[in-house]
Design an enzyme around this catalytic site. Structure first.
Site, mmCIF file in Angstrom:
data_model
loop_
_atom_site.group_PDB
_atom_site.id
_atom_site.type_symbol
_atom_site.label_atom_id
_atom_site.label_comp_id
_atom_site.label_asym_id
_atom_site.label_seq_id
_atom_site.Cartn_x
_atom_site.Cartn_y
_atom_site.Cartn_z
ATOM 1 N N CYS A 119 0.848 -1.187 0.000
ATOM 2 C CA CYS A 119 0.000 0.000 0.000
ATOM 3 C C CYS A 119 0.889 1.245 0.000
ATOM 4 O O CYS A 119 1.875 1.298 0.728
ATOM 5 C CB CYS A 119 -0.872 -0.024 1.258
ATOM 6 S SG CYS A 119 -1.947 1.411 1.421
ATOM 7 N N HIS A 154 -9.024 -3.853 -2.122
ATOM 8 C CA HIS A 154 -8.042 -3.133 -1.292
ATOM 9 C C HIS A 154 -8.399 -1.644 -1.217
ATOM 10 O O HIS A 154 -8.410 -1.057 -0.131
ATOM 11 C CB HIS A 154 -6.636 -3.338 -1.885
ATOM 12 C CG HIS A 154 -5.553 -2.559 -1.203
ATOM 13 N ND1 HIS A 154 -4.506 -3.150 -0.524
ATOM 14 C CD2 HIS A 154 -5.345 -1.209 -1.086
ATOM 15 C CE1 HIS A 154 -3.726 -2.205 -0.027
ATOM 16 N NE2 HIS A 154 -4.198 -1.012 -0.358
ATOM 17 N N GLU A 155 -8.697 -1.048 -2.366
ATOM 18 C CA GLU A 155 -9.007 0.388 -2.389
ATOM 19 C C GLU A 155 -10.350 0.668 -1.710
ATOM 20 O O GLU A 155 -10.499 1.673 -1.008
ATOM 21 C CB GLU A 155 -9.017 0.927 -3.822
ATOM 22 C CG GLU A 155 -7.701 0.780 -4.590
ATOM 23 C CD GLU A 155 -6.500 1.336 -3.848
ATOM 24 O OE1 GLU A 155 -6.636 2.285 -3.059
ATOM 25 O OE2 GLU A 155 -5.393 0.792 -4.046
ATOM 26 N N HIS A 212 -10.125 1.118 1.898
ATOM 27 C CA HIS A 212 -9.675 2.455 2.329
ATOM 28 C C HIS A 212 -10.870 3.376 2.597
ATOM 29 O O HIS A 212 -10.812 4.225 3.486
ATOM 30 C CB HIS A 212 -8.799 3.113 1.250
ATOM 31 C CG HIS A 212 -7.357 2.699 1.306
ATOM 32 N ND1 HIS A 212 -6.549 2.937 2.396
ATOM 33 C CD2 HIS A 212 -6.567 2.075 0.392
ATOM 34 C CE1 HIS A 212 -5.336 2.474 2.159
ATOM 35 N NE2 HIS A 212 -5.315 1.941 0.952
HETATM 36 ZN ZN ZN Z 1 -3.713 1.009 0.071
#
Ligand code: ZN
Length: 192
Positions: free
Chosen positions: A98, A140-141, A144
């Site tokens: 990341c 993954h995004e 966030h």
């Molecule tokens: Zn990330």
């Protein structure tokens, strides 16, 4: 103009990001700057909280992974208000990293197929079934936007082992090839 990337420890990375509409100020400029930030770093995806904007916006370009995963060549998206409505298949492992946690990589299990609802940069609505590496990047995004980081998916024992590295990242001791924004320094309370 590339933005500095917010480092681990910054409170914006732990907030739940807000949905946006067409009237969000300077949105086109923000999208262009986020793409530039991602490409320069370089990375395959970037979520707005990583540039200190707590809004539901993601840019991604999986092309960087095309040598190992030829199917992602040309896979790029701007995702506004994305929502993963379904995740299916047998979980698979991948060594994730990341931009907010430079120098760290850990194996994370995720399901391979997602159904994603989102709006593009023109606020047109889409529903797509996406699989493999592109799906993983989006998962993954998307995390966030929910204040979740990939290290939250590793065992608590592993997290203890990462403690020193995480401290270094949050204090600017970790090396990154790009500009970072460090968390605000916590002021020590003076005893009276
Ligand atoms: Zn990330």
């Amino acid at each position: 103009m590339a933005y500095p990337i917010v480092a681990y420890g910054h409170p914006v990375l732990r907030k739940i990001a807000k949905s946006i509409d067409k009237d969000y100020p300077n949105l086109n400029e923000i999208i262009e700057n986020m793409k530039e930030t991602m490409h320069e770093a370089p990375g395959v995806g970037l979520a707005a909280p990583q540039v200190n904007l707590s809004i539901r916006l993601i840019v991604m370009d999986a092309g960087l992974y095309k040598t190992d995963y030829p199917e992602v060549e040309g896979f790029n998206r701007v995702l506004i208000n994305p929502r993963i409505v379904k995740e299916e298949g047998e979980e698979w492992e991948f060594n994730e990293a990341c931009l907010s946690l430079p120098g760290l990589a850990e194996y994370v299990m995720r399901k391979p197929i997602i159904t994603l609802k989102y709006q593009d940069e023109n606020f047109d609505k889409h529903e797509e079934v996406i699989d493999g590496m592109a799906a993983r990047i989006i998962q993954h995004e998307h995390d966030h936007l929910e204040g979740i980081l990939f290290i939250d998916h590793v065992s608590s024992l592993k997290k203890v082992l990462l403690k020193n590295k995480l401290y270094d990242i949050s204090t600017g001791e970790a090396n990154a090839a790009y500009k970072m924004a460090l968390p605000p320094i916590r002021k020590k309370k003076r005893l009276k």
